[in-house]
Write an enzyme that holds these catalytic residues in place. Structure first.
Site, mmCIF file in Angstrom:
data_model
loop_
_atom_site.group_PDB
_atom_site.id
_atom_site.type_symbol
_atom_site.label_atom_id
_atom_site.label_comp_id
_atom_site.label_asym_id
_atom_site.label_seq_id
_atom_site.Cartn_x
_atom_site.Cartn_y
_atom_site.Cartn_z
ATOM 1 N N HIS A 15 25.552 4.248 36.720
ATOM 2 C CA HIS A 15 25.552 4.595 35.125
ATOM 3 C C HIS A 15 26.413 3.851 34.596
ATOM 4 O O HIS A 15 26.399 3.904 33.443
ATOM 5 C CB HIS A 15 25.461 6.054 35.087
ATOM 6 C CG HIS A 15 24.249 6.878 35.233
ATOM 7 N ND1 HIS A 15 23.989 7.203 36.656
ATOM 8 C CD2 HIS A 15 23.340 7.591 34.618
ATOM 9 C CE1 HIS A 15 23.007 7.988 36.796
ATOM 10 N NE2 HIS A 15 22.470 7.973 35.622
ATOM 11 N N PRO A 17 27.583 0.435 33.224
ATOM 12 C CA PRO A 17 27.168 -1.000 32.780
ATOM 13 C C PRO A 17 28.069 -2.083 33.458
ATOM 14 O O PRO A 17 27.421 -2.887 33.571
ATOM 15 C CB PRO A 17 26.871 -1.022 31.227
ATOM 16 C CG PRO A 17 27.438 0.628 30.735
ATOM 17 C CD PRO A 17 28.222 1.187 32.122
ATOM 18 N N ASP A 75 31.408 2.840 45.020
ATOM 19 C CA ASP A 75 32.570 3.762 44.465
ATOM 20 C C ASP A 75 33.669 2.954 44.569
ATOM 21 O O ASP A 75 34.128 2.331 45.648
ATOM 22 C CB ASP A 75 32.524 5.028 45.366
ATOM 23 C CG ASP A 75 33.420 6.183 44.673
ATOM 24 O OD1 ASP A 75 32.723 6.651 43.482
ATOM 25 O OD2 ASP A 75 34.430 6.450 44.948
ATOM 26 N N SER A 76 34.197 3.131 43.593
ATOM 27 C CA SER A 76 35.472 2.100 43.431
ATOM 28 C C SER A 76 36.561 2.760 42.735
ATOM 29 O O SER A 76 36.383 3.691 41.994
ATOM 30 C CB SER A 76 35.116 0.772 43.042
ATOM 31 O OG SER A 76 34.426 0.907 42.098
ATOM 32 N N GLY A 162 36.873 -1.707 32.656
ATOM 33 C CA GLY A 162 37.782 -0.596 33.352
ATOM 34 C C GLY A 162 39.095 -1.057 33.461
ATOM 35 O O GLY A 162 39.810 -1.484 32.307
ATOM 36 N N ARG A 197 34.964 -5.546 45.272
ATOM 37 C CA ARG A 197 33.625 -5.548 45.122
ATOM 38 C C ARG A 197 32.789 -6.664 45.807
ATOM 39 O O ARG A 197 31.991 -6.439 46.734
ATOM 40 C CB ARG A 197 32.903 -5.397 43.616
ATOM 41 C CG ARG A 197 31.608 -5.165 43.597
ATOM 42 C CD ARG A 197 31.028 -4.381 42.176
ATOM 43 N NE ARG A 197 31.967 -3.343 42.013
ATOM 44 C CZ ARG A 197 33.005 -3.131 41.065
ATOM 45 N NH1 ARG A 197 33.092 -4.081 40.191
ATOM 46 N NH2 ARG A 197 33.546 -1.827 40.861
HETATM 47 P P1 IMP Z 1 33.301 5.334 40.054
HETATM 48 O O1 IMP Z 1 32.044 5.171 39.223
HETATM 49 O O2 IMP Z 1 33.517 6.774 40.385
HETATM 50 O O3 IMP Z 1 33.163 4.499 41.302
HETATM 51 O O4 IMP Z 1 34.312 5.090 39.024
HETATM 52 C C1 IMP Z 1 35.243 3.758 39.319
HETATM 53 C C2 IMP Z 1 36.061 3.505 38.263
HETATM 54 O O5 IMP Z 1 37.058 2.579 38.692
HETATM 55 C C3 IMP Z 1 35.589 2.705 37.163
HETATM 56 O O6 IMP Z 1 34.998 3.362 36.214
HETATM 57 C C4 IMP Z 1 36.509 1.903 36.766
HETATM 58 O O7 IMP Z 1 37.612 2.569 35.761
HETATM 59 C C5 IMP Z 1 37.374 1.555 38.050
HETATM 60 N N1 IMP Z 1 36.951 0.360 38.633
HETATM 61 C C6 IMP Z 1 36.325 0.128 39.796
HETATM 62 N N2 IMP Z 1 36.090 -1.280 39.754
HETATM 63 C C7 IMP Z 1 36.570 -1.814 38.949
HETATM 64 C C8 IMP Z 1 36.548 -3.192 38.446
HETATM 65 O O8 IMP Z 1 36.058 -4.020 39.097
HETATM 66 N N3 IMP Z 1 37.533 -3.480 37.382
HETATM 67 C C9 IMP Z 1 38.051 -2.587 36.736
HETATM 68 N N4 IMP Z 1 38.040 -1.299 36.823
HETATM 69 C C10 IMP Z 1 37.304 -0.914 38.062
#
Ligand code: IMP
Length: 211
Positions: A15, A17, A75-76, A162, A197
């Site tokens: 969800h 964007p 998931d990141s 992010g 990613r």
């Molecule tokens: P998830 O949706 O629980 O995996 O949340 C991952 C969160 O990690 C995101 O909302 C971002 O805050 C941060 N994040 C993950 N990948 C990136 C990126 O490529 N750039 C900046 N923030 C990231």
């Protein structure tokens, strides 16, 4: 042998964007129809796992089951060494219900200051990603990626999403927030990927899409 992706439609189990946009860019050379969990109004499952891989699997299985289509999740998070890997799997949570990443980045900086982490070598940080591709029959494949660098302050640039404005990858002068999408992916003709990613995507594409 990993299972190959042979279908023509794929749910992006997210969800977020910023993530949905990057996943669409990374898959743009494949003739696959993408639809996001947000567009399908799928519920967001609770991320109860303790690792990125666990949470990626929870999201991909939930979307595949609910839609009857294969689903890809990411998931990141942003992991800061001096903060014992935090915010890590809690990266989204640190932004609060308003998804206020200016606040989340400030929080990282305040904690680094409290830890006395002022020099670059005390500010090591990285982004980590786990991708999960799940099918409605319950089969799944997972792939991971990581990029290392430092947490900078103040935030720089307004690209990406992010925590991008406070992350400067090693061997680069600019933060992810100052890079174009192509530069952040780092997947030009000979590139192995720069972002966490893109690096995980390269493994996914090699295993399930190409060849
Ligand atoms: P998830 O949706 O629980 O995996 O949340 C991952 C969160 O990690 C995101 O909302 C971002 O805050 C941060 N994040 C993950 N990948 C990136 C990126 O490529 N750039 C900046 N923030 C990231």
């Amino acid at each position: 042998m990993p299972r190959r992706f042979e279908e023509d439609k794929l749910v992006v189990a997210s969800h977020n964007p910023g993530k949905i946009r990057e996943i669409a860019e990374l898959l743009s050379r494949f003739p696959v129809d993408l639809v996001s969990a947000a567009e399908l109004n799928l519920p967001e499952p609770e991320e109860t796992g303790t690792t990125f891989e666990d949470n990626a699997l929870i999201k991909a299985h939930a979307a595949a089951k609910a839609s009857g289509l294969p689903a890809l999740s990411d998931d990141s998070g942003f992991c800061v060494e001096a903060l014992n890997g935090e915010p890590g799997v809690h990266s989204a949570r640190w932004a609060g219900p308003d998804k206020d990443f200016a606040r989340a980045m400030r929080n990282v900086e305040e904690r680094l200051q409290m830890a006395g982490a002022l020099e670059e070598d005390r500010r090591r940080a990285g982004f980590v990603a786990a991708l999960a591709l799940a099918w409605p029959d319950g089969h799944a494949e997972t792939f991971d990626g990581r990029v290392d660098g430092i947490a900078v302050w103040p935030p720089r640039g307004d690209q990406g999403f992010g925590y991008d404005p406070i992350f400067k990858p090693d061997d680069h002068e600019r933060t992810f927030g100052e890079m174009s999408a192509d530069e952040k992916h780092g997947l030009d003709e000979y590139g192995d990927g720069l972002s966490h990613r893109a690096r995980a995507f390269k493994k996914l594409v090699d295993a399930c899409f190409d060849g």
